[in-house]
Write a protein that holds these residues in place. Structure first.
Motif, short mmCIF file in Angstrom:
data_model
loop_
_atom_site.label_atom_id
_atom_site.label_comp_id
_atom_site.label_asym_id
_atom_site.label_seq_id
_atom_site.Cartn_x
_atom_site.Cartn_y
_atom_site.Cartn_z
N ARG A 2 0.82 -1.21 0.00
CA ARG A 2 0.00 0.00 0.00
C ARG A 2 0.86 1.26 0.00
O ARG A 2 0.40 2.33 -0.36
N ASP A 3 2.09 1.14 0.43
CA ASP A 3 2.99 2.29 0.55
C ASP A 3 3.83 2.44 -0.72
O ASP A 3 4.71 1.62 -1.00
N LEU A 4 3.58 3.49 -1.48
CA LEU A 4 4.28 3.72 -2.74
C LEU A 4 5.78 3.89 -2.52
O LEU A 4 6.59 3.34 -3.28
N ILE A 26 -2.47 -0.65 -8.81
CA ILE A 26 -3.69 -1.42 -8.96
C ILE A 26 -4.78 -0.81 -8.08
O ILE A 26 -4.58 -0.60 -6.88
N LYS A 27 -5.92 -0.53 -8.68
CA LYS A 27 -7.07 -0.04 -7.91
C LYS A 27 -7.96 -1.24 -7.60
O LYS A 27 -8.45 -1.92 -8.50
N VAL A 28 -8.14 -1.49 -6.32
CA VAL A 28 -8.93 -2.63 -5.86
C VAL A 28 -10.31 -2.12 -5.45
O VAL A 28 -10.43 -1.17 -4.67
N LYS A 29 -11.33 -2.75 -5.99
CA LYS A 29 -12.70 -2.34 -5.67
C LYS A 29 -12.89 -2.40 -4.15
O LYS A 29 -12.64 -3.41 -3.52
N ASP A 30 -13.30 -1.30 -3.59
CA ASP A 30 -13.53 -1.15 -2.15
C ASP A 30 -12.27 -1.37 -1.32
O ASP A 30 -12.37 -1.55 -0.12
N ARG A 36 1.75 -3.23 -6.91
CA ARG A 36 2.30 -4.57 -7.11
C ARG A 36 3.69 -4.45 -7.71
O ARG A 36 3.91 -3.67 -8.61
N VAL A 37 4.58 -5.27 -7.19
CA VAL A 37 5.93 -5.33 -7.72
C VAL A 37 6.08 -6.68 -8.42
O VAL A 37 5.88 -7.72 -7.81
#
Length: 70
Positions: A2-4, A26-30, A36-37
């Motif tokens: 979650r941490d860029l 990646i945008k995760v619904k809700d 992702r690496v």
């Protein structure tokens, strides 16, 4: 991840060691945004697993997994 910043730091570390690596947002619904690496090109799953073990990747990223990309 979650941490860029953490994702970017990991990517740079892997690049310095000579690995093929790239980062995807990646945008995760809700679930918001995850980073992702994608790491390396390995001959097979066993080689990828050895790399993860040798570099202790799971210790730093316990939720990581091996995925075959086409």
């Amino acid at each position: 991840m979650r941490d860029l910043n953490m994702a970017k730091e990991f990517v740079e570390t892997q690049k310095k060691s000579g690995q093929q690596v790239y980062l995807a947002k990646i945008k995760v619904k809700d679930g918001g945004v995850w980073y992702r690496v994608y790491l390396g090109r390995f001959a097979d799953q066993a080689q990828a697993a050895r790399y993860m073990k040798e570099k202790k990747v799971k210790e730093f990223f316990p939720a990581c997994f091996i995925q075959k990309l086409s």
